[in-house]
Design a protein around this motif. Structure first.
Motif, PDB file in Angstrom:
ATOM      1  N   PRO A 234       0.825  -1.209   0.000  1.00 20.21           N
ATOM      2  CA  PRO A 234       0.000   0.000   0.000  1.00 20.21           C
ATOM      3  C   PRO A 234       0.862   1.263   0.000  1.00 20.21           C
ATOM      4  O   PRO A 234       1.905   1.325   0.649  1.00 20.21           O
ATOM      5  CB  PRO A 234      -0.798  -0.102   1.295  1.00 20.21           C
ATOM      6  CG  PRO A 234      -0.705  -1.532   1.717  1.00 20.21           C
ATOM      7  CD  PRO A 234       0.611  -2.023   1.204  1.00 20.21           C
ATOM      8  N   VAL A 235       0.407   2.258  -0.736  1.00 20.59           N
ATOM      9  CA  VAL A 235       1.015   3.586  -0.711  1.00 20.59           C
ATOM     10  C   VAL A 235      -0.033   4.517  -0.119  1.00 20.59           C
ATOM     11  O   VAL A 235      -1.063   4.796  -0.737  1.00 20.59           O
ATOM     12  CB  VAL A 235       1.453   4.039  -2.110  1.00 20.59           C
ATOM     13  CG1 VAL A 235       1.920   5.486  -2.091  1.00 20.59           C
ATOM     14  CG2 VAL A 235       2.560   3.133  -2.627  1.00 20.59           C
ATOM     15  N   TYR A 236       0.200   4.962   1.101  1.00 19.66           N
ATOM     16  CA  TYR A 236      -0.813   5.654   1.881  1.00 19.66           C
ATOM     17  C   TYR A 236      -0.881   7.142   1.532  1.00 19.66           C
ATOM     18  O   TYR A 236       0.149   7.782   1.278  1.00 19.66           O
ATOM     19  CB  TYR A 236      -0.521   5.495   3.372  1.00 19.66           C
ATOM     20  CG  TYR A 236      -0.554   4.058   3.828  1.00 19.66           C
ATOM     21  CD1 TYR A 236      -1.746   3.431   4.148  1.00 19.66           C
ATOM     22  CD2 TYR A 236       0.627   3.316   3.913  1.00 19.66           C
ATOM     23  CE1 TYR A 236      -1.778   2.100   4.554  1.00 19.66           C
ATOM     24  CE2 TYR A 236       0.604   1.982   4.306  1.00 19.66           C
ATOM     25  CZ  TYR A 236      -0.596   1.383   4.623  1.00 19.66           C
ATOM     26  OH  TYR A 236      -0.617   0.064   5.009  1.00 19.66           O
ATOM     27  N   LEU A 237      -2.104   7.667   1.524  1.00 20.52           N
ATOM     28  CA  LEU A 237      -2.273   9.116   1.462  1.00 20.52           C
ATOM     29  C   LEU A 237      -2.061   9.651   2.866  1.00 20.52           C
ATOM     30  O   LEU A 237      -2.847   9.356   3.782  1.00 20.52           O
ATOM     31  CB  LEU A 237      -3.668   9.480   0.952  1.00 20.52           C
ATOM     32  CG  LEU A 237      -3.965  10.988   0.936  1.00 20.52           C
ATOM     33  CD1 LEU A 237      -3.054  11.718  -0.041  1.00 20.52           C
ATOM     34  CD2 LEU A 237      -5.435  11.252   0.601  1.00 20.52           C
ATOM     35  N   LEU A 238      -1.012  10.436   3.032  1.00 19.02           N
ATOM     36  CA  LEU A 238      -0.701  11.020   4.340  1.00 19.02           C
ATOM     37  C   LEU A 238      -1.331  12.400   4.511  1.00 19.02           C
ATOM     38  O   LEU A 238      -1.708  12.784   5.620  1.00 19.02           O
ATOM     39  CB  LEU A 238       0.814  11.133   4.519  1.00 19.02           C
ATOM     40  CG  LEU A 238       1.611   9.836   4.403  1.00 19.02           C
ATOM     41  CD1 LEU A 238       3.095  10.111   4.618  1.00 19.02           C
ATOM     42  CD2 LEU A 238       1.108   8.786   5.371  1.00 19.02           C
ATOM     43  N   GLY A 239      -1.420  13.136   3.421  1.00 20.55           N
ATOM     44  CA  GLY A 239      -1.985  14.479   3.512  1.00 20.55           C
ATOM     45  C   GLY A 239      -2.335  15.013   2.151  1.00 20.55           C
ATOM     46  O   GLY A 239      -1.726  14.631   1.143  1.00 20.55           O
ATOM     47  N   ALA A 240      -3.323  15.901   2.094  1.00 23.61           N
ATOM     48  CA  ALA A 240      -3.722  16.526   0.835  1.00 23.61           C
ATOM     49  C   ALA A 240      -4.258  17.918   1.115  1.00 23.61           C
ATOM     50  O   ALA A 240      -4.804  18.183   2.194  1.00 23.61           O
ATOM     51  CB  ALA A 240      -4.784  15.685   0.121  1.00 23.61           C
ATOM     52  N   GLY A 241      -4.093  18.783   0.136  1.00 24.70           N
ATOM     53  CA  GLY A 241      -4.609  20.143   0.263  1.00 24.70           C
ATOM     54  C   GLY A 241      -4.920  20.725  -1.099  1.00 24.70           C
ATOM     55  O   GLY A 241      -4.235  20.411  -2.086  1.00 24.70           O
ATOM     56  N   LEU A 382       2.377  11.359  -0.103  1.00 24.81           N
ATOM     57  CA  LEU A 382       2.186   9.913  -0.066  1.00 24.81           C
ATOM     58  C   LEU A 382       3.322   9.262   0.714  1.00 24.81           C
ATOM     59  O   LEU A 382       4.440   9.775   0.739  1.00 24.81           O
ATOM     60  CB  LEU A 382       2.147   9.356  -1.490  1.00 24.81           C
ATOM     61  CG  LEU A 382       1.149   9.968  -2.460  1.00 24.81           C
ATOM     62  CD1 LEU A 382       1.299   9.344  -3.828  1.00 24.81           C
ATOM     63  CD2 LEU A 382      -0.270   9.822  -1.955  1.00 24.81           C
ATOM     64  N   GLY A 383       3.032   8.110   1.305  1.00 24.33           N
ATOM     65  CA  GLY A 383       4.087   7.429   2.047  1.00 24.33           C
ATOM     66  C   GLY A 383       3.917   5.925   2.048  1.00 24.33           C
ATOM     67  O   GLY A 383       2.798   5.405   1.906  1.00 24.33           O
ATOM     68  N   GLY A 384       5.015   5.230   2.241  1.00 28.13           N
ATOM     69  CA  GLY A 384       4.989   3.789   2.394  1.00 28.13           C
ATOM     70  C   GLY A 384       4.659   3.407   3.829  1.00 28.13           C
ATOM     71  O   GLY A 384       4.404   4.262   4.684  1.00 28.13           O
ATOM     72  N   GLY A 385       4.697   2.108   4.101  1.00 27.38           N
ATOM     73  CA  GLY A 385       4.340   1.635   5.420  1.00 27.38           C
ATOM     74  C   GLY A 385       5.182   2.222   6.541  1.00 27.38           C
ATOM     75  O   GLY A 385       4.684   2.443   7.658  1.00 27.38           O
TER      76      GLY A 385
END
Length: 388
Positions: A234-241, A382-385
């Motif tokens: 999984p490549v997680y969404l950590l933040g968005a704006g 985006l970030g990894g585990g």
């Protein structure tokens, strides 16, 4: 109303491009969107039957989600056709995370296709009516390049940015493209080549401008719990704006400052990181000035220092900050709206799947989209585990 905490709640589980470059007169934008969607779903170990959230924008199709859903045989319970130009797809990622986290859908498909290159000069591009009122029509601009040239000239005047600085951006993108077998142009490029190229809209030459190609892309997103059971890491969404201040370039409050100054702060705050934590940067580089402006506005250097920041190969292979590692819109592909491709490349870099252009130890990647003439700005971290 309190919004849900999106950090790490959703993840990208599949990405893919369609055929790129020049696909020929018998192919259509919706076909490329579908081709990319099928490949991204297959990578995720899913099918169209799993998709209940559809997010798409296709230039020239006012009801693109209806067209794409019909073409793919999808009956979504959540649909988003947000169209804010090239930044639309990073906006879609943000909206998909909100929809999944609140239970509006479980599997979101973001997809795009365009045959901009094959359509050119073949009678398939119908001229639409002018957007009215137009505050700029009397000056006979040639959008979008006129607006970007105006911003470039102002940055040069105000901060001493030079055409050589701009050329550094084009050369760095080409060096990354040389490592990408899917890039449309991969032959060597020098600063002297850029400076000597034909002027299109002063101070921008043909080599300061993005490509015109065909192509499509797709991104599949689902909840973090489900993502862990699927084939790809999984490549997680950590933040968005998201942010926008204007539509027409003549209404831009300051030609040297974009709304990325706001979208990035929102994304960093949600993610709990700053620019110093980012390993790779994927930017919307429709023109060479974009990269300089966005590196400043995203906090990688101070305002006015972007030209010096990109000099000496700093953003090229082997440099301190890898930027547009696929070759960007300047050398990899640019089918009219480029914003889905930064997400695809950021995902591959985090997974360690970028081949010869892979940057070691990528944990956090930034993808940034631009729409209109420096108008809509959307940032995703985006970030990894290991980033959770």
């Amino acid at each position: 109303m309190t919004l849900p905490d999106l950090r790490g709640s959703t993840a990208i589980v599949g990405v893919a491009e369609s055929d790129l470059g020049e696909v020929g007169p018998d192919r259509y934008a919706i076909e490329l969107a579908a081709q990319a969607a099928g490949a991204a779903l297959a990578e995720a170990g899913l099918t169209t039957r799993d998709v209940d959230g559809l997010f798409c924008a296709i230039a020239g199709r006012g009801m693109a989600p209806l067209d794409v859903a019909e073409y793919l045989g999808i009956r979504p319970r959540y649909t988003d056709g947000t169209m804010v130009g090239g930044s639309s797809f990073i906006s879609h990622l943000h909206h998909a995370a909100l929809a999944i986290t609140t239970g509006a859908c479980d599997v979101a498909l973001i997809t795009y296709g365009s045959t901009a290159r094959s359509d050119s000069g073949r009678g398939r591009l119908a001229m639409g009516p002018p957007e009215l009122p137009s505050y700029e029509a009397a000056y006979r601009p040639r959008p979008p390049i006129t607006g970007y040239a105006l911003a470039t000239a102002r940055h040069m005047h105000q901060y001493g940015t030079t055409r050589t600085h701009l050329a550094e951006v084009a050369v760095a993108a080409r060096k990354w493209a040389a490592l990408n077998p899917k890039a449309f142009v991969r032959d060597p490029l020098t600063i002297e080549d850029v400076l000597a190229a034909r002027m299109v809209s002063s101070p921008l030459t043909t080599l300061d401008c993005c490509l015109v190609t065909d192509g499509g892309g797709a991104v599949v997103v689902t909840g973090a719990d489900r993502a862990r059971d699927l084939p790809k890491p999984p490549v997680y969404l950590l933040g968005a704006g998201e942010a926008h201040w204007h539509r027409a370039i003549s209404q831009m409050p300051d030609l040297t400052v974009t709304a990325a100054t706001e979208s990035s702060v929102r994304a960093y705050t949600m993610a709990g990181v700053g620019p110093q934590d980012v390993d790779v940067v994927q930017l919307y580089d429709a023109f060479t000035i974009n990269t300089i402006l966005f590196l400043e506005d995203l906090g990688f250097c101070a305002k006015g220092e972007g030209g010096d920041f990109v000099s000496g190969g700093r953003i090229a292979p082997g440099g301190d900050l890898p930027v547009n590692t696929n070759g960007g819109g300047l050398s990899y592909c640019h089918p009219g709206m480029y914003g889905i491709f930064p997400l695809i490349e950021a995902t591959r870099q985090i997974r360690g799947e970028a081949g010869d252009r892979q940057r070691p130890g990528v944990t956090i990647a930034l993808a940034h989209g631009n729409g209109g003439q420096l108008s809509s700005q959307v940032t995703a971290v985006l970030g990894g585990g290991d980033s959770l």
